[in-house]
Design a protein around this motif. Structure first.
Motif, PDB file in Angstrom:
ATOM      1  N   MET A 286       1.623   4.679   1.104  1.00  0.00           N
ATOM      2  CA  MET A 286       1.192   5.476   2.244  1.00  0.00           C
ATOM      3  C   MET A 286       1.799   6.872   2.170  1.00  0.00           C
ATOM      4  O   MET A 286       2.872   7.079   1.609  1.00  0.00           O
TER       5      MET A 286
ATOM      6  N   ARG B 204       0.875   8.506   9.418  1.00  0.00           N
ATOM      7  CA  ARG B 204       0.906   7.874   8.102  1.00  0.00           C
ATOM      8  C   ARG B 204      -0.519   7.492   7.744  1.00  0.00           C
ATOM      9  O   ARG B 204      -1.292   7.051   8.604  1.00  0.00           O
TER      10      ARG B 204
ATOM     11  N   SER C 162      -3.325   6.244   4.154  1.00  0.00           N
ATOM     12  CA  SER C 162      -3.371   5.758   2.772  1.00  0.00           C
ATOM     13  C   SER C 162      -3.819   6.842   1.809  1.00  0.00           C
ATOM     14  O   SER C 162      -3.213   7.035   0.744  1.00  0.00           O
TER      15      SER C 162
ATOM     16  N   ARG D 130       0.848  -1.196   0.000  1.00  0.00           N
ATOM     17  CA  ARG D 130       0.000   0.000   0.000  1.00  0.00           C
ATOM     18  C   ARG D 130       0.879   1.240   0.000  1.00  0.00           C
ATOM     19  O   ARG D 130       1.800   1.361   0.803  1.00  0.00           O
TER      20      ARG D 130
ATOM     21  N   SER E  95       2.558  10.555   4.579  1.00  0.00           N
ATOM     22  CA  SER E  95       2.718  11.018   5.955  1.00  0.00           C
ATOM     23  C   SER E  95       2.621  12.537   5.994  1.00  0.00           C
ATOM     24  O   SER E  95       3.091  13.222   5.068  1.00  0.00           O
TER      25      SER E  95
END
Length: 326
Positions: free
Chosen positions: A203, A290, A292, A201, A205
């Motif tokens: 991600m 973090r 998605s 995935r 941040s």
């Protein structure tokens, strides 16, 4: 229906295969939608089942014509239902307005006209009366692509063999959710979370300001169960979600002390979020999380805590957020 019920095979979170193993894997875009198993009965019949096994056919009436796409050939297929935004990207928030309508066909039909879905097909487990689950992935993909299942609301995107680093980089550059790596010789393992399929995935941040917390339960009694966080936008601290994972016990204890010292009766978020039982704090703690992706309203999806940022001030956690609903 004389087709076997087959629960979907699941991928295990992980990293890219090594360069030495790269040519033994296929790479597919990770879709942000609802996983479904598709049953084509060979007489025009069409049934969709969610990962839980629940039938959800009525929620997606625009997919019913797929029932006749293979004529008299019955099949069981694996895929993902997505709702697409104006840029053609999967929008899970948009899909949520469709997912709960399996028992409300009239509402589902209205929503289908307003927000149609698209079904991506990526595997075939049973075809023309023959089980295919023991065949290797490469052969199943060849059978699937040979069916020519591309229509107004469904498609069979190609998988890329090898070149995993390039595939992952492309998903990041295009803002897609991630990548699924599938070993070419892997059989289909119904209902199993297998290492033969690896999901990666993408991600993001960002820095956020802590504005409150929700008390934990059970072994976390007296400690924060989730932090309520926001970001500066338009001169206000806008709530962007609750973060409930990512800490060690020591970090959670440390946060509990910091939150107690910053306690206030005034909610720092504007507008005030719906958060029953929330404890508010003076918005002075900055952390990095973090996540998605964001919803269209600017909320963080699947956030997890990374670290405190004592080097930053709350004013530095700004974000370009959409206007809140009136």
């Amino acid at each position: 229906m004389n087709l076997p019920l087959i629960p979907p095979m699941l991928a295990t979170p992980g990293t890219l295969p090594s360069a030495a193993q790269d040519a033994r894997w296929a790479y597919e875009t990770k879709q942000d939608g609802q996983r479904v198993v598709v049953y084509l009965t060979g007489d025009g019949g069409f049934v969709l089942r969610a990962r839980s096994g629940e039938e959800v056919t009525a929620a997606y009436p625009e997919l019913r014509p797929l029932g006749g796409a293979l004529g008299s050939t019955p099949a069981v297929l694996d895929g993902e239902v997505m709702a697409l935004d104006e840029r053609g990207r999967a929008d899970f928030q948009l899909l949520q307005s469709r997912m709960g309508l399996a028992h409300a066909p009239a509402r589902a039909a209205r929503r289908a006209a307003q927000a149609p879905v698209h079904l991506v097909l990526f595997d075939v487990m049973h075809l023309a009366g023959r089980p295919l689950v023991r065949l290797p992935y490469a052969e199943r993909r060849e059978r699937l692509e040979g069916l020519g299942l591309d229509g107004p609301h469904w498609s069979t995107p190609a998988a890329l063999v090898g070149h995993g680093e390039e595939a992952l980089r492309a998903t990041r550059e295009h803002g897609l959710e991630g990548l699924v790596c599938k070993r070419l010789d892997s059989v289909y393992e119904p209902g199993v979370r297998s290492r033969a399929w690896i999901k990666i995935r993408n991600m993001h941040s960002e820095d956020v300001v802590v504005g409150g917390w929700l008390p934990g339960k059970g072994r976390l009694t007296g400690l924060p169960g989730a932090l309520l966080v926001g970001q500066r936008a338009g001169g206000r601290l806008r709530y962007v979600g609750g973060v409930g994972t990512g800490w060690s016990r020591r970090e959670r204890d440390e946060l509990a002390g910091l939150l107690a010292a910053a306690a206030t009766d005034v909610c720092p978020f504007d507008p005030v979020p719906a958060a029953p039982g929330a404890r508010w704090v003076v918005p002075q703690l900055v952390g990095e999380v973090r996540f998605s992706t964001r919803t269209r309203a600017g909320m963080l999806r699947q956030p997890s805590w990374l670290r405190l940022r004592p080097d930053l001030t709350p004013e530095e956690s700004s974000a370009d957020l959409p206007d809140p609903p009136p």
